[in-house]
Write a protein that holds these residues in place. Structure first.
Motif, PDB file in Angstrom:
ATOM      1  N   SER A 171      51.034  14.807  45.136  1.00  0.00           N
ATOM      2  CA  SER A 171      49.913  14.175  45.842  1.00  0.00           C
ATOM      3  C   SER A 171      50.307  12.779  46.284  1.00  0.00           C
ATOM      4  N   PRO A 172      50.041  12.398  47.544  1.00  0.00           N
ATOM      5  CA  PRO A 172      50.257  11.009  47.963  1.00  0.00           C
ATOM      6  C   PRO A 172      49.032  10.151  47.681  1.00  0.00           C
ATOM      7  N   TRP A 173      49.290   8.891  47.381  1.00  0.00           N
ATOM      8  CA  TRP A 173      48.202   7.914  47.250  1.00  0.00           C
ATOM      9  C   TRP A 173      47.960   7.210  48.588  1.00  0.00           C
ATOM     10  N   SER A 174      48.967   7.175  49.437  1.00  0.00           N
ATOM     11  CA  SER A 174      48.821   6.568  50.757  1.00  0.00           C
ATOM     12  C   SER A 174      49.930   7.052  51.671  1.00  0.00           C
ATOM     13  N   ALA A 175      49.620   7.160  52.943  1.00  0.00           N
ATOM     14  CA  ALA A 175      50.662   7.306  53.960  1.00  0.00           C
ATOM     15  C   ALA A 175      51.410   5.978  54.084  1.00  0.00           C
ATOM     16  N   PRO A 176      52.606   5.965  54.682  1.00  0.00           N
ATOM     17  CA  PRO A 176      53.275   4.696  54.953  1.00  0.00           C
ATOM     18  C   PRO A 176      52.358   3.746  55.727  1.00  0.00           C
ATOM     19  N   ALA A 177      52.491   2.479  55.455  1.00  0.00           N
ATOM     20  CA  ALA A 177      51.582   1.488  56.038  1.00  0.00           C
ATOM     21  C   ALA A 177      51.543   1.545  57.556  1.00  0.00           C
ATOM     22  N   TRP A 178      52.694   1.811  58.180  1.00  0.00           N
ATOM     23  CA  TRP A 178      52.738   1.785  59.652  1.00  0.00           C
ATOM     24  C   TRP A 178      51.951   2.951  60.274  1.00  0.00           C
ATOM     25  N   MET A 179      51.592   3.952  59.501  1.00  0.00           N
ATOM     26  CA  MET A 179      50.800   5.063  60.020  1.00  0.00           C
ATOM     27  C   MET A 179      49.302   4.802  59.943  1.00  0.00           C
ATOM     28  N   LYS A 180      48.875   3.684  59.323  1.00  0.00           N
ATOM     29  CA  LYS A 180      47.473   3.482  59.001  1.00  0.00           C
ATOM     30  C   LYS A 180      46.829   2.383  59.852  1.00  0.00           C
ATOM     31  N   ASP A 181      45.512   2.453  59.959  1.00  0.00           N
ATOM     32  CA  ASP A 181      44.815   1.424  60.738  1.00  0.00           C
ATOM     33  C   ASP A 181      44.731   0.095  60.003  1.00  0.00           C
ATOM     34  N   SER A 182      45.014   0.073  58.699  1.00  0.00           N
ATOM     35  CA  SER A 182      45.040  -1.171  57.934  1.00  0.00           C
ATOM     36  C   SER A 182      46.415  -1.830  57.958  1.00  0.00           C
ATOM     37  N   ALA A 183      47.426  -1.102  58.445  1.00  0.00           N
ATOM     38  CA  ALA A 183      48.827  -1.564  58.431  1.00  0.00           C
ATOM     39  C   ALA A 183      49.266  -1.970  57.020  1.00  0.00           C
ATOM     40  N   SER A 184      48.662  -1.347  56.022  1.00  0.00           N
ATOM     41  CA  SER A 184      48.941  -1.666  54.627  1.00  0.00           C
ATOM     42  C   SER A 184      48.843  -0.390  53.790  1.00  0.00           C
ATOM     43  N   LEU A 185      49.564  -0.366  52.673  1.00  0.00           N
ATOM     44  CA  LEU A 185      49.400   0.743  51.735  1.00  0.00           C
ATOM     45  C   LEU A 185      48.036   0.702  51.063  1.00  0.00           C
ATOM     46  N   ILE A 186      47.415  -0.463  51.060  1.00  0.00           N
ATOM     47  CA  ILE A 186      46.114  -0.645  50.417  1.00  0.00           C
ATOM     48  C   ILE A 186      45.015  -0.502  51.469  1.00  0.00           C
ATOM     49  N   LYS A 187      44.062   0.374  51.176  1.00  0.00           N
ATOM     50  CA  LYS A 187      42.921   0.658  52.049  1.00  0.00           C
ATOM     51  C   LYS A 187      43.368   1.249  53.391  1.00  0.00           C
ATOM     52  N   GLY A 188      42.371   1.554  54.234  1.00  0.00           N
ATOM     53  CA  GLY A 188      42.665   2.041  55.571  1.00  0.00           C
ATOM     54  C   GLY A 188      42.667   3.554  55.690  1.00  0.00           C
ATOM     55  N   GLN A 189      42.791   4.009  56.952  1.00  0.00           N
ATOM     56  CA  GLN A 189      42.822   5.425  57.268  1.00  0.00           C
ATOM     57  C   GLN A 189      44.055   5.764  58.101  1.00  0.00           C
ATOM     58  N   LEU A 190      44.438   7.028  58.096  1.00  0.00           N
ATOM     59  CA  LEU A 190      45.574   7.500  58.863  1.00  0.00           C
ATOM     60  C   LEU A 190      45.202   7.557  60.346  1.00  0.00           C
ATOM     61  N   LYS A 191      46.049   6.975  61.191  1.00  0.00           N
ATOM     62  CA  LYS A 191      45.802   7.025  62.626  1.00  0.00           C
ATOM     63  C   LYS A 191      46.068   8.433  63.154  1.00  0.00           C
ATOM     64  N   PRO A 192      45.176   8.982  63.985  1.00  0.00           N
ATOM     65  CA  PRO A 192      45.382  10.340  64.497  1.00  0.00           C
ATOM     66  C   PRO A 192      46.706  10.525  65.234  1.00  0.00           C
ATOM     67  N   GLU A 193      47.198   9.483  65.896  1.00  0.00           N
ATOM     68  CA  GLU A 193      48.468   9.636  66.616  1.00  0.00           C
ATOM     69  C   GLU A 193      49.653   9.836  65.688  1.00  0.00           C
ATOM     70  N   HIS A 194      49.450   9.607  64.397  1.00  0.00           N
ATOM     71  CA  HIS A 194      50.542   9.788  63.440  1.00  0.00           C
ATOM     72  C   HIS A 194      50.363  11.030  62.565  1.00  0.00           C
ATOM     73  N   TYR A 195      49.397  11.895  62.897  1.00  0.00           N
ATOM     74  CA  TYR A 195      49.208  13.114  62.103  1.00  0.00           C
ATOM     75  C   TYR A 195      50.494  13.945  62.066  1.00  0.00           C
ATOM     76  N   GLY A 196      51.146  14.098  63.219  1.00  0.00           N
ATOM     77  CA  GLY A 196      52.372  14.900  63.270  1.00  0.00           C
ATOM     78  C   GLY A 196      53.476  14.305  62.419  1.00  0.00           C
ATOM     79  N   ALA A 197      53.644  12.979  62.512  1.00  0.00           N
ATOM     80  CA  ALA A 197      54.682  12.314  61.724  1.00  0.00           C
ATOM     81  C   ALA A 197      54.374  12.425  60.229  1.00  0.00           C
ATOM     82  N   TYR A 198      53.098  12.348  59.874  1.00  0.00           N
ATOM     83  CA  TYR A 198      52.757  12.432  58.456  1.00  0.00           C
ATOM     84  C   TYR A 198      53.000  13.843  57.909  1.00  0.00           C
ATOM     85  N   ALA A 199      52.737  14.854  58.725  1.00  0.00           N
ATOM     86  CA  ALA A 199      53.050  16.223  58.302  1.00  0.00           C
ATOM     87  C   ALA A 199      54.558  16.368  58.075  1.00  0.00           C
TER      88      ALA A 199
END
Length: 476
Positions: A172-200
């Motif tokens: 289980s992941p606790w967070s996607a990489p910071a650059w994939m998120k709207d918070s640009a941080s491992l803490i808080k935020g959501q995954l940006k839809p444009e990075h769904y493919g990269a996260y998979a």
């Protein structure tokens, strides 16, 4: 005189047969843990079977002819903290002995393990497997790295798997990489839809690396606790619609195309919001790629598991996280609550296994960076001396992991009185195992019936028992 001697001989033979008959009846082996901690998974005297139960006590009826879910197993999480303690705070001989005690068939026989993908609050630094400088992106994952996991977590998981080659892994992941998120941080935020493919693809890279390490992962969840954004350690909010889109359009198709498909579990969060996994399972695109639903204990009621299972009986159920801690220091209360809510209730709701949180923590409930400051591991490893303390969680798992083997099926168990909690299982070798607790304030007189036999016993208030006996068809 000859006739008299013959009659005497026949009488003696009959008496001998009557005296030995009970020895041929199947015996029930008993292990007990008491509310006052005077007994901790302690073997008790066997109970001899009777032809039938009497009517003066409550009957608990076990019916192996009504099987339910197949069991995967029971265990805990190999967090970074647990792995570092095993690697650094024990001698090689002590580490091997503890791993054999925890995972060996002569010990606790744990055979289910959860692995964080990247950091959790039980890591010494916050990281993902694809960290970049602020403002950078890496959709092709050219800087993907397993270096942090390879330092301790992977070697310790490999060591556990050498003890138990049938160890089943969930990640289980606790967070996607910071650059994939709207918070640009491992803490808080959501995954940006444009990075769904990269996260998979990130998941796939991780799974490939684990395969190469000899640690094939059978289950993944999309996100640990997707409705929670912790303030001081990695986390990520992933609402149901986003999980459905990510699973249905990206992760599910990618993982199902692998040579060894990995099963996706949704939710991986508390009992208080069954509507969230129900929403994901209602999505017609995501649903075929969701193998089941995972649950945590920190809010709500275990009944939520049964609610979701009734709506989707084709989906698997797992209980995947609960931690004990110093907020609940009383042995008997914690033992009873955990057996009732983490073992018996999930099993009766269709769960294929139970995972507790940290396998091991130190005397300061760490090491950790943010998050829980008083969580308790299954065992405590003293960082100064290497001494190992077996906590109440150890015995909670032991009451089921030692006796309910992989491939067992839960079977029907009914009755026993209002204060009795119970779950029964039939093992692949034909033995039956029953885990029960007397939640009342006085001893309970009980008869356990299975087939044409019954066993009578008295269960003290607060007592937890595991009972094992041969099924009627295998008894000799």
């Amino acid at each position: 005189m000859t006739l008299r001697r013959g009659l005497a001989a026949l009488a003696a033979l009959a008496l001998s047969a009557c005296q030995t008959l009970p020895d041929r009846a199947p015996k029930m082996a008993v292990w007990a843990s008491s509310a006052d901690a005077s007994r901790k998974l302690e073997r008790q005297a066997d109970i001899r079977a009777l032809p039938a139960a009497t009517s003066v006590v409550d009957e608990l009826v076990i019916d192996p002819g009504q099987p339910d879910q197949e069991i995967v197993g029971f265990g805990a999480a190999m967090t970074d903290s647990s792995a570092l303690l095993l690697r650094d705070k024990l001698t090689p001989a002590a580490r091997e002995a503890l791993l054999r005690e925890l995972f060996g068939t002569d010990g606790l026989a744990l055979n289910f393990m959860r692995l964080p993908i990247g950091a959790s609050d039980f890591s010494v630094r916050h990281y993902s497997l694809n960290d970049l400088a602020p403002g950078e992106t890496d959709p092709q994952l050219t800087r993907f790295s397993m270096a942090e996991a390879e330092a301790a977590q992977i070697p310790m998981a490999q060591a556990a798997r050498r003890v138990n080659p049938d160890l089943v892994l969930m990640a289980s992941p606790w967070s996607a990489p910071a650059w994939m998120k709207d918070s640009a941080s491992l803490i808080k935020g959501q995954l940006k839809p444009e990075h769904y493919g990269a996260y998979a693809r990130y998941f796939a890279r991780y799974l490939d690396a684990m395969d190469a390490a000899g640690l094939p992962v059978r289950y993944v969840s999309v996100q640990n606790e997707p409705d929670f954004e912790p303030a001081n350690y990695p986390g990520m909010r992933v609402p149901p619609a986003a999980r459905a889109a990510f699973i249905g359009q990206h992760l599910g198709p990618l993982l199902s195309a692998r040579k060894h498909p990995v099963r996706v579990l949704d939710w991986d969060h508390n009992w208080d919001q069954p509507q969230q996994p129900l929403a994901v399972l209602a999505d017609p695109v995501a649903n075929p790629f969701v193998a089941g639903v995972a649950w945590h204990c920190y809010a709500g009621d275990p009944a939520a598991m049964e609610t979701v299972r009734r709506a989707h009986p084709d989906k698997e159920v797992f209980f995947t996280e609960c931690s004990g801690g110093q907020w609940a220091p009383n042995w008997g209360e914690t033992l009873g609550w955990m057996i009732d809510n983490l073992i018996i209730a999930p099993s009766r709701a269709g769960s294929r296994g139970t995972l507790l949180w940290n396998l091991a923590l130190d005397e300061n409930y760490g090491p950790h960076l943010g998050g829980c400051g008083d969580c308790r591991g299954v065992v405590t490893i003293d960082s100064r001396s290497g001494a190992v303390t077996r906590n109440v969680e150890y015995y909670v798992l032991g009451h089921v992991s030692r006796f309910v083997r992989p491939g067992a099926r839960r079977v029907a168990s009914q009755g026993g009185g209002a204060d009795l909690r119970h779950a029964a299982f039939r093992n692949p070798d034909g033995t039956l195992a029953l885990v029960l607790r007397n939640g009342g304030k006085s001893a309970a007189a009980l008869a356990i019936r299975s087939g044409g036999r019954a066993w009578q016993l008295s269960v003290p208030a607060g007592e937890v028992l595991t009972l094992v006996w041969p099924d009627e068809g295998t008894a000799r």
